[in-house]
Design an enzyme around this catalytic site. Structure first.
Site, short mmCIF file in Angstrom:
data_model
loop_
_atom_site.label_atom_id
_atom_site.label_comp_id
_atom_site.label_asym_id
_atom_site.label_seq_id
_atom_site.Cartn_x
_atom_site.Cartn_y
_atom_site.Cartn_z
N THR A 134 -48.66 -13.80 21.70
CA THR A 134 -49.99 -14.21 21.23
C THR A 134 -49.91 -15.10 19.99
O THR A 134 -48.91 -15.05 19.25
CB THR A 134 -50.81 -12.94 20.90
OG1 THR A 134 -51.95 -13.28 20.14
CG2 THR A 134 -50.01 -11.93 20.08
N ASP A 135 -50.97 -15.85 19.75
CA ASP A 135 -51.05 -16.65 18.51
C ASP A 135 -51.24 -15.75 17.28
O ASP A 135 -51.03 -16.18 16.15
CB ASP A 135 -52.20 -17.68 18.59
CG ASP A 135 -53.57 -17.07 18.88
OD1 ASP A 135 -53.70 -15.83 19.03
OD2 ASP A 135 -54.55 -17.86 18.97
N GLU A 136 -51.64 -14.48 17.51
CA GLU A 136 -51.98 -13.61 16.37
C GLU A 136 -50.76 -13.27 15.51
O GLU A 136 -50.91 -12.84 14.37
CB GLU A 136 -52.68 -12.35 16.87
CG GLU A 136 -53.89 -12.69 17.72
CD GLU A 136 -54.84 -11.55 17.97
OE1 GLU A 136 -54.85 -10.59 17.21
OE2 GLU A 136 -55.60 -11.65 18.96
N TYR A 160 -51.75 -4.51 15.99
CA TYR A 160 -51.46 -5.17 17.28
C TYR A 160 -50.55 -6.38 17.06
O TYR A 160 -49.49 -6.51 17.70
CB TYR A 160 -52.77 -5.60 17.96
CG TYR A 160 -52.59 -6.64 19.04
CD1 TYR A 160 -51.92 -6.33 20.22
CD2 TYR A 160 -53.05 -7.96 18.87
CE1 TYR A 160 -51.73 -7.30 21.21
CE2 TYR A 160 -52.87 -8.91 19.86
CZ TYR A 160 -52.21 -8.58 21.03
OH TYR A 160 -52.00 -9.53 22.00
N LYS A 164 -46.65 -7.07 18.31
CA LYS A 164 -46.26 -8.22 19.14
C LYS A 164 -45.21 -9.06 18.42
O LYS A 164 -44.26 -9.55 19.04
CB LYS A 164 -47.49 -9.08 19.49
CG LYS A 164 -48.49 -8.43 20.42
CD LYS A 164 -47.95 -8.11 21.81
CE LYS A 164 -47.71 -9.35 22.66
NZ LYS A 164 -47.32 -8.97 24.05
P1 NAD Z 1 -54.63 -5.95 29.39
O1 NAD Z 1 -54.83 -4.85 28.40
O2 NAD Z 1 -55.76 -6.38 30.24
O3 NAD Z 1 -53.41 -5.60 30.36
C1 NAD Z 1 -52.26 -4.92 29.93
C2 NAD Z 1 -51.61 -4.30 31.18
O4 NAD Z 1 -50.37 -3.68 30.76
C3 NAD Z 1 -52.46 -3.21 31.81
O5 NAD Z 1 -52.48 -3.37 33.20
C4 NAD Z 1 -51.74 -1.92 31.43
O6 NAD Z 1 -51.90 -0.88 32.39
C5 NAD Z 1 -50.30 -2.39 31.36
N1 NAD Z 1 -49.46 -1.55 30.48
C6 NAD Z 1 -49.75 -1.11 29.23
N2 NAD Z 1 -48.74 -0.37 28.75
C7 NAD Z 1 -47.77 -0.36 29.71
C8 NAD Z 1 -46.48 0.21 29.79
N3 NAD Z 1 -45.97 0.94 28.79
N4 NAD Z 1 -45.75 0.01 30.92
C9 NAD Z 1 -46.26 -0.70 31.95
N5 NAD Z 1 -47.48 -1.27 31.93
C10 NAD Z 1 -48.23 -1.10 30.81
O7 NAD Z 1 -54.10 -7.15 28.50
P2 NAD Z 1 -54.12 -8.72 28.78
O8 NAD Z 1 -55.24 -9.32 28.03
O9 NAD Z 1 -53.97 -8.98 30.22
O10 NAD Z 1 -52.77 -9.15 28.00
C11 NAD Z 1 -51.54 -9.26 28.70
C12 NAD Z 1 -50.48 -9.78 27.75
O11 NAD Z 1 -50.86 -11.04 27.22
C13 NAD Z 1 -50.25 -8.87 26.52
O12 NAD Z 1 -48.87 -8.85 26.25
C14 NAD Z 1 -51.00 -9.58 25.40
O13 NAD Z 1 -50.40 -9.31 24.16
C15 NAD Z 1 -50.82 -11.03 25.81
N6 NAD Z 1 -51.87 -11.96 25.33
C16 NAD Z 1 -53.19 -11.68 25.57
C17 NAD Z 1 -54.16 -12.59 25.16
C18 NAD Z 1 -55.63 -12.34 25.42
O14 NAD Z 1 -56.47 -13.12 24.97
N7 NAD Z 1 -56.01 -11.32 26.17
C19 NAD Z 1 -53.78 -13.78 24.51
C20 NAD Z 1 -52.43 -14.03 24.29
C21 NAD Z 1 -51.48 -13.11 24.73
P1 TYD Z 2 -61.35 -9.95 20.70
O1 TYD Z 2 -61.92 -10.33 22.03
O2 TYD Z 2 -61.18 -8.50 20.39
O3 TYD Z 2 -59.96 -10.74 20.56
P2 TYD Z 2 -59.01 -10.92 19.25
O4 TYD Z 2 -59.37 -9.93 18.22
O5 TYD Z 2 -57.67 -10.64 19.85
O6 TYD Z 2 -59.19 -12.34 18.81
O7 TYD Z 2 -62.25 -10.59 19.58
C1 TYD Z 2 -62.50 -11.99 19.52
C2 TYD Z 2 -63.30 -12.27 18.27
O8 TYD Z 2 -64.60 -11.65 18.42
C3 TYD Z 2 -62.70 -11.66 17.02
O9 TYD Z 2 -62.92 -12.54 15.91
C4 TYD Z 2 -63.48 -10.38 16.80
C5 TYD Z 2 -64.86 -10.71 17.37
N1 TYD Z 2 -65.60 -9.58 17.98
C6 TYD Z 2 -66.91 -9.35 17.61
O10 TYD Z 2 -67.49 -10.07 16.76
N2 TYD Z 2 -67.58 -8.32 18.20
C7 TYD Z 2 -66.99 -7.50 19.12
O11 TYD Z 2 -67.66 -6.53 19.60
C8 TYD Z 2 -65.64 -7.75 19.50
C9 TYD Z 2 -64.94 -6.89 20.52
C10 TYD Z 2 -64.98 -8.83 18.92
#
Ligand code: NAD
Ligand code: TYD
Length: 354
Positions: A134-136, A160, A164
């Site tokens: 992630t960018d975070e 988080y 990561k």
């Molecule tokens: P998500 O929470 O929707 O999915 C995570 C999946 O991992 C779930 O299906 C969960 O059951 C599985 N999981 C959790 N713990 C596990 C374990 N110990 N063993 C096997 N499976 C396990 O999350 P997402 O948004 O799909 O994110 C997927 C990946 O992408 C993550 O690594 C996250 O850090 C990264 N990512 C997410 C975003 C975003 O905006 N959502 C952006 C950049 C990177």
């Molecule tokens: P989120 O979807 O949790 O992603 P991330 O924290 O990984 O960027 O949140 C996106 C942005 O929205 C973040 O700045 C927090 C804000 N946010 C709210 O303002 N209200 C909410 O209820 C949630 C879940 C997030």
């Protein structure tokens, strides 16, 4: 026969999109997912009768299971999506993030290394371990700071992001120390179909449809860079195909938006697609207490993946968001099914005290 890809976390939001794209490309897939609260087998429903897809429920930290799967399925790539992924949950329960994101990834790396060392030289050359990050990990930007590059020092602010960052460092260390051919991708905020409604965009849609308040943390001026999940997965496929082992690649949407702006855009789309007699959805927007340590702004410089690998995002935020809102309206059953008792409990825990 084409060797399969092991996709961990493949029942989650981004992982399931990647499983579907990989199957569409004709590559066999072995999905390993623990099915935590955010993992959902319904996301893979369309593969139910697909002989090219195998699903195994299990933990990436279970070395015995993972080693067995590697020996029997002999994948040519491991793509690690499995993670605890929500910042607000990490603030309330950091240990769960250390268990999966740090210890689980390390265990997966050890299994991958032993498997890779057992391969013949040509299989070793072709093998890849791609870690999805992630960018975070880069921390927070001010309004006028340049976007993060692959050289930006890591400065994670939430549990988080810290977990990561730790996993990224371990993946890199397995390359430097043991020569494991790894790739890391660092992506900005994703949106699209099948995102668990704890994240901003699906939470807004879910609450709006339930006529519940739309909670905006702090002033709503925090900025995120939004990318459609299809574009993220296409970027991962491209990195897997042509990325240089040991490198990391930034992925982003060049779509920086303030949270309040995103909320207003979602409301405007709902006003068009599902107008409500009580008035505009934006009337439901409610400012609530800020997230502790709330990163101000993320922005990604994606020149490396664009120039080196020729990847470009295809969705604009405007059209991608409209398509996403329509998906949630058309898939009310999906949205209803994920709202278990545990989900309602989470809403109570995270929002009641704000
Ligand atoms: P998500 O929470 O929707 O999915 C995570 C999946 O991992 C779930 O299906 C969960 O059951 C599985 N999981 C959790 N713990 C596990 C374990 N110990 N063993 C096997 N499976 C396990 O999350 P997402 O948004 O799909 O994110 C997927 C990946 O992408 C993550 O690594 C996250 O850090 C990264 N990512 C997410 C975003 C975003 O905006 N959502 C952006 C950049 C990177
Ligand atoms: P989120 O979807 O949790 O992603 P991330 O924290 O990984 O960027 O949140 C996106 C942005 O929205 C973040 O700045 C927090 C804000 N946010 C709210 O303002 N209200 C909410 O209820 C949630 C879940 C997030």
């Amino acid at each position: 026969m084409t060797p399969c890809h092991l996709i961990t976390g493949g029942a989650g939001f981004i992982g399931s999109c990647h499983v579907l794209q990989t199957r569409a490309a004709g590559i066999p897939v072995l999905t390993l997912d623990k099915l935590t609260y955010s993992g959902n087998l319904a996301n893979l429903d369309s593969l139910r009768d697909d002989p090219g897809h195998v699903f195994v429920q299990g933990d990436i930290g279970n070395a015995e299971l993972v080693s067995h799967l590697l020996r029997t399925h002999r994948p040519s790539a491991i793509i690690n999506f499995a993670a605890e992924s929500h910042v607000d949950r990490s603030i309330l329960d950091p240990e769960a993030f250390i268990r999966t994101n740090v210890l689980g990834t390390t265990s997966l790396l050890r299994c991958a290394l032993a498997y890779w060392q057992s391969l013949n030289p040509s299989e070793q050359r072709d093998f890849r371990f791609l870690h999805v990050s992630t960018d975070e990990v880069f921390g927070s930007l001010g309004p006028d700071d340049p976007a993060f590059t692959e050289q930006t020092p890591y400065a994670p602010n939430s549990p988080y992001a810290a977990s990561k960052a730790a996993s990224d460092h371990l993946v890199r260390a397995f390359h430097e120390t043991y020569g494991l051919p790894v790739l890391i991708t660092n992506c900005s905020n994703n949106y699209g179909p099948r995102q668990f409604p704890e994240k901003l965009i699906p939470l807004l849609i879910r609450n709006a449809l339930a006529r519940a308040p739309l909670p905006i943390y702090g002033t709503g001026e925090n900025v995120r860079d939004w990318l459609h999940v299809d574009d993220h997965c296409a970027a991962i496929a491209r990195v897997l195909e042509a990325g240089r082992p040991g490198r990391s690649y930034n992925i982003g949407g060049r779509a920086e938006r303030g949270n309040l702006e995103v909320a207003r855009a979602v409301c405007a789309l709902l006003d068009e697609e599902r107008p409500h007699a009580a008035g505009p959805y934006a009337d439901l927007i409610t400012f609530v207490a800020d997230r502790p340590g709330h990163d101000w702004r993320y922005a990604m410089n994606c020149e490396r993946i664009e120039t080196e690998l020729g990847w470009r995002a295809r969705h604009s935020f405007a059209s991608g968001l409209r398509e996403t809102v329509r998906w949630y309206l058309d898939n009310a059953d999906w949205l209803e099914a994920v709202q278990s008792g545990a989900y309602r409990q989470w809403l109570e825990t995270n929002y009641a005290r704000r």
